[in-house]
Scaffold this motif. Structure first.
Motif, PDB file in Angstrom:
ATOM      1  N   UNK A 161      -0.456   0.577 -14.146  1.00 13.93           N
ATOM      2  CA  UNK A 161      -1.579   0.162 -14.175  1.00 13.93           C
ATOM      3  C   UNK A 161      -1.806  -0.256 -13.121  1.00 13.93           C
ATOM      4  N   UNK A 162      -1.231  -1.706 -12.991  1.00 17.86           N
ATOM      5  CA  UNK A 162      -1.343  -2.335 -12.363  1.00 17.86           C
ATOM      6  C   UNK A 162      -0.359  -1.828 -10.918  1.00 17.86           C
ATOM      7  N   UNK A 163       0.293  -1.324 -10.950  1.00 23.97           N
ATOM      8  CA  UNK A 163       1.598  -0.583 -10.045  1.00 23.97           C
ATOM      9  C   UNK A 163       0.986   0.269  -9.558  1.00 23.97           C
ATOM     10  N   UNK A 164       0.231   0.975 -10.170  1.00 27.19           N
ATOM     11  CA  UNK A 164      -0.944   2.435  -9.348  1.00 27.19           C
ATOM     12  C   UNK A 164      -1.639   1.104  -8.891  1.00 27.19           C
ATOM     13  N   UNK A 165      -2.589   0.847  -9.015  1.00 37.11           N
ATOM     14  CA  UNK A 165      -3.621   0.023  -8.467  1.00 37.11           C
ATOM     15  C   UNK A 165      -3.320  -0.723  -7.689  1.00 37.11           C
TER      16      UNK A 165
ATOM     17  N   UNK B  96      -1.959 -11.160   3.534  1.00 40.06           N
ATOM     18  CA  UNK B  96      -2.970 -11.073   2.543  1.00 40.06           C
ATOM     19  C   UNK B  96      -2.609  -9.546   1.271  1.00 40.06           C
ATOM     20  N   UNK B  97      -1.574  -9.590   0.131  1.00 35.27           N
ATOM     21  CA  UNK B  97      -1.347  -8.085   0.344  1.00 35.27           C
ATOM     22  C   UNK B  97      -2.359  -7.997  -1.326  1.00 35.27           C
ATOM     23  N   UNK B  98      -2.324  -8.946  -1.697  1.00 32.29           N
ATOM     24  CA  UNK B  98      -3.073  -8.709  -3.114  1.00 32.29           C
ATOM     25  C   UNK B  98      -3.666 -10.233  -3.488  1.00 32.29           C
ATOM     26  N   UNK B  99      -5.175 -10.525  -4.718  1.00 36.45           N
ATOM     27  CA  UNK B  99      -5.541 -11.839  -4.980  1.00 36.45           C
ATOM     28  C   UNK B  99      -5.011 -11.622  -6.629  1.00 36.45           C
ATOM     29  N   UNK B 100      -4.206 -12.193  -7.277  1.00 39.59           N
ATOM     30  CA  UNK B 100      -4.151 -11.720  -8.713  1.00 39.59           C
ATOM     31  C   UNK B 100      -5.537 -12.736  -9.934  1.00 39.59           C
TER      32      UNK B 100
ATOM     33  N   UNK C   7      -0.599   0.265  -5.760  1.00 42.60           N
ATOM     34  CA  UNK C   7      -0.239   1.458  -4.260  1.00 42.60           C
ATOM     35  C   UNK C   7      -1.579   1.727  -3.784  1.00 42.60           C
ATOM     36  N   UNK C   8      -2.796   2.305  -4.975  1.00 44.56           N
ATOM     37  CA  UNK C   8      -3.738   2.671  -4.991  1.00 44.56           C
ATOM     38  C   UNK C   8      -4.358   1.560  -3.725  1.00 44.56           C
ATOM     39  N   UNK C   9      -4.250   0.540  -3.798  1.00 42.79           N
ATOM     40  CA  UNK C   9      -5.162  -0.314  -2.785  1.00 42.79           C
ATOM     41  C   UNK C   9      -4.775  -0.342  -1.270  1.00 42.79           C
TER      42      UNK C   9
ATOM     43  N   UNK D 118      -2.574   2.067  -0.028  1.00 38.34           N
ATOM     44  CA  UNK D 118      -3.068   2.411   0.931  1.00 38.34           C
ATOM     45  C   UNK D 118      -4.000   3.099   1.486  1.00 38.34           C
ATOM     46  N   UNK D 119      -5.319   3.030   0.674  1.00 38.93           N
ATOM     47  CA  UNK D 119      -6.259   2.508   1.092  1.00 38.93           C
ATOM     48  C   UNK D 119      -6.365   1.162   2.223  1.00 38.93           C
ATOM     49  N   UNK D 120      -6.284   0.091   1.980  1.00 38.05           N
ATOM     50  CA  UNK D 120      -5.896  -1.386   3.074  1.00 38.05           C
ATOM     51  C   UNK D 120      -5.079  -0.300   4.865  1.00 38.05           C
ATOM     52  N   UNK D 121      -4.444   0.404   4.319  1.00 36.78           N
ATOM     53  CA  UNK D 121      -3.830   1.030   5.332  1.00 36.78           C
ATOM     54  C   UNK D 121      -3.571   2.049   6.006  1.00 36.78           C
ATOM     55  N   UNK D 122      -4.939   2.680   5.113  1.00 33.10           N
ATOM     56  CA  UNK D 122      -6.092   3.783   6.146  1.00 33.10           C
ATOM     57  C   UNK D 122      -6.983   3.112   6.616  1.00 33.10           C
ATOM     58  N   UNK D 123      -7.096   1.899   6.046  1.00 35.01           N
ATOM     59  CA  UNK D 123      -8.559   1.403   7.115  1.00 35.01           C
ATOM     60  C   UNK D 123      -7.871   0.663   8.037  1.00 35.01           C
ATOM     61  N   UNK D 124      -6.461   0.203   8.436  1.00 32.51           N
ATOM     62  CA  UNK D 124      -6.338  -0.194   8.744  1.00 32.51           C
ATOM     63  C   UNK D 124      -5.555   0.670  10.216  1.00 32.51           C
ATOM     64  N   UNK D 125      -5.434   1.817   9.689  1.00 26.41           N
ATOM     65  CA  UNK D 125      -5.372   2.964  11.092  1.00 26.41           C
ATOM     66  C   UNK D 125      -6.426   3.479  11.529  1.00 26.41           C
TER      67      UNK D 125
END
Length: 255
Positions: free
Chosen positions: A134-138, A77-81, A140-142, A144-151
């Motif tokens: 703004x949505x695209x930036x958000x 699941x990559x995002x919730x709308x 991307x930020x999410x 990156x955060x999830x990649x960092x968390x999983x790593x």
């Protein structure tokens, strides 16, 4: 109900959304004249990964989960709308297909526009372009955060961050705590955090025993948000000290 009736009704529904607040009624009616309204039953896909991106959408009511299937067949699941969010705007990403599948977590109401109108609408309404950026930036930020968390993070902390984000974006306060305001399963949380159903079940069962959360069939209530935040912070502190210990040269006794 005629198309004009639908447009008038939609104007009252969307006028209060941030995306449309700076538009006049005339501009809004012009925008809505090209939209179609779609009710999406629970668990139905609005579009599927790899499908031709014929439309872009705005969620008026309900919740959607956007999932992707990786090359090895794992679903995440990559995002919730959430209501008021634009989604499915593949043209802004320079794509002709949808990168994921959007499925309704609850019965939902969406507005849909043909993809070929995206550039026209952006020119007509610069606020739409700003919102999309703004949505695209958000996103991307999410990501990156999830990649960092999983790593870098232990699983319990990843799960804590995931449920706290859900509470922030889709939480509804009730007597026992903050309830995630759409049906969510332990498998969903596993797909959000890159782990297994067994691991998430073990973590949530332990949290229930400590009074941090209340579970149920596709239900999650966060009973002690400060406690969950402390748990994540303590996990972060443990990880910091562990890394510091690995990076600090060991002292050798003098001879």
């Amino acid at each position: 109900m005629t198309r004009n009736d639908v447009a008038a009704l939609d104007r009252t529904l969307v006028k209060s959304l941030p995306l449309f607040q700076k538009m006049s009624d005339q501009e809004l009616d012009q925008l809505l004249a090209h939209a179609t309204v779609r009710r999406v039953p629970q668990n139905e896909a609005v579009f599927e990964q790899g499908g031709t991106a014929d439309f872009f959408y705005l969620l008026l009511h309900g919740r959607l989960k956007v999932t992707q299937v990786t090359r090895d067949g794992q679903q995440i699941i990559v995002r919730v709308v959430n209501p008021g969010d634009l989604f499915g705007f593949a043209r802004a990403l320079q794509r002709n297909d949808y990168p994921g599948t959007a499925t309704s977590a609850t019965e939902s109401l969406v507005l849909a526009w043909p993809t070929e109108l995206w550039n026209v609408f952006v020119e007509m309404n610069p606020h739409l372009a700003v919102n999309a950026m703004h949505t695209i930036g958000q996103r991307l930020d999410e990501a990156h955060t999830r990649i960092r968390e999983m790593s870098t993070e232990e699983v319990e902390r990843r799960v804590a961050h995931a449920v706290l984000r859900l509470a922030d974006k889709a939480g509804r306060r009730e007597e026992s705590g903050v309830r995630i305001d759409f049906p969510i399963s332990r498998q969903d949380i596993a797909e959000m955090t890159g782990t297994t159903l067994h691991t998430v079940s073990r973590i949530l069962s332990a949290w229930e025993g400590r009074g941090l959360v209340q579970g149920g069939r596709q239900k999650l209530v966060l009973c002690d948000i400060p406690g969950l935040k402390r748990l994540a912070e303590q996990a972060e502190e443990r990880q910091f000290h562990a890394n510091r210990g690995r990076n600090t040269p060991k002292e050798h006794p003098s001879t």
